[in-house]
Design an enzyme around this catalytic site. Structure first.
Site, PDB file in Angstrom:
ATOM      1  N   LYS A 257       0.841  -1.197   0.000  1.00 51.51           N
ATOM      2  CA  LYS A 257       0.000   0.000   0.000  1.00 51.51           C
ATOM      3  C   LYS A 257       0.875   1.246   0.000  1.00 51.51           C
ATOM      4  CE  LYS A 257      -3.353   2.545   2.841  1.00 51.51           C
ATOM      5  NZ  LYS A 257      -4.108   2.569   4.116  1.00 51.51           N
TER       6      LYS A 257
ATOM      7  N   ARG B  32       0.243   5.602  -0.164  1.00 54.22           N
ATOM      8  CA  ARG B  32      -0.744   6.678  -0.143  1.00 54.22           C
ATOM      9  C   ARG B  32      -0.057   8.005  -0.439  1.00 54.22           C
ATOM     10  NH1 ARG B  32      -5.736   7.260   2.318  1.00 54.22           N
ATOM     11  NH2 ARG B  32      -5.425   5.378   3.569  1.00 54.22           N
TER      12      ARG B  32
END
Length: 327
Positions: free
Chosen positions: A202, A204
């Site tokens: 992940k 961001r």
């Protein structure tokens, strides 16, 4: 003497804690003024007492996160002002945990600023459930901290539902790997058999999430995706979809805090997630869509907090409560 207060925005949770402790909530008064200011005061003598104050800091119908924090700080200070020997903040959900480091120029470190506010009013101890970043939580505070996690809440009910099927515990991002590993170890201990592990890539930036790599073998298994919170649900849904694509039989989401921000109903209703378990650290639930609400099960954290309070008051072991070996 142990005294337990619950501010009005978290009174229901406080009543659950009091019931588990077998004591009544101590009486207090809260008053709002016409210009938006407020005051709160104990209606019982607290001089020489060991006082605990319940207030979850998630914004909602009972006020914003800022308002709830301010009310909690003022009440803790008031108890000190009137002679309490020790004051402990019972914070089922601790706000501002997501900004615990600087990732861009000019960023705040809000976790530390919140800790400084608690210290400024001479808080002796903060007890919180499933901090966003445990290391940052522990390092931010100079007063004593007690960190409760979701293992005692969720492990046994999940194991009963899974029965003898293969199971893998997954983190939806690299930052939560340690949380998932601890959960994996607790499930394996309770089940008496091996439990697999996995995690999701992940990244961001600017509010956008990317990364599609799933590390770990999930084929044919029930996958439990463990996180500290569910806001819109996008992070946990990404992990669920990746696990199903890799051959998982079923995906269950677990998070201590069901924030359920606008848009969460649509995400949670997606078929990739068969079930979601959250605690009642944020109440009432903000899910209005029946399909989404039916998929969410709530486990009360009040008994866990009650036992933590009892052990703190009597000098017992928190490590033993969480199933860890005491130092």
């Amino acid at each position: 003497m142990l005294r337990l207060f619950a501010l009005e925005a978290s009174r229901h949770f406080g009543e659950g804690v009091a019931a588990s402790l077998g004591i009544p909530l101590s009486e207090h008064e809260e008053r709002d003024f016409e210009d938006g200011e407020h005051k709160a005061r104990p209606l019982e003598t607290v001089r020489g007492d060991d006082c605990y104050v319940v207030q979850s800091l998630a914004g909602g119908s009972g006020g914003s996160a800022n308002d709830r924090l301010c009310r909690l700080l003022f009440f803790l200070a008031t108890l000190r002002e009137h002679g309490a020997t020790r004051v402990t903040a019972i914070v089922p959900y601790l706000a501002y945990g997501r900004k615990d480091r600087q990732t861009k120029p000019g960023d705040p470190v809000t976790t530390r600023y919140v800790a400084q506010l608690f210290e400024a009013v001479r808080t002796d101890r903060v007890i919180a459930l499933e901090a966003h970043n445990l290391a940052a939580f522990q390092n931010a505070f100079r007063c004593e901290t007690v960190h409760l996690d979701g293992r005692p809440l969720f492990a046994a009910p999940l194991l009963a539902a899974i029965a003898d099927r293969p199971v893998v515990v997954a983190s939806p991002d690299p930052g939560g790997v340690k949380r998932a590993q601890l959960f994996q170890e607790r499930l394996a201990e309770l089940a008496g058999r091996a439990v697999g592990g996995a995690f999701m890539e992940k990244r961001r930036s600017g509010g956008r999430v990317s990364g599609t790599l799933l590390v770990g073998d999930v084929a044919g298994a029930v996958v439990i995706v463990v996180d500290d919170m569910i806001s819109t649900g996008g992070t946990i849904l990404r992990a669920a979809e990746a696990a199903l694509a890799a051959g998982a039989e079923q995906v269950v989401g677990v998070a201590a805090h069901g924030l359920f921000s606008p848009g969460a109903e649509t995400t949670i209703a997606a078929p990739a997630l068969s079930r979601i378990l959250v605690s009642d650290s944020i109440a009432p639930l903000r899910l209005s869509e029946p399909i989404a609400a039916e998929k969410v099960a709530v486990v009360s954290a009040a008994p866990l907090f009650a036992e933590a309070i009892r052990r703190c008051h009597e000098g017992g072991s928190i490590s033993a409560l969480l199933g860890d070996s005491p130092p």
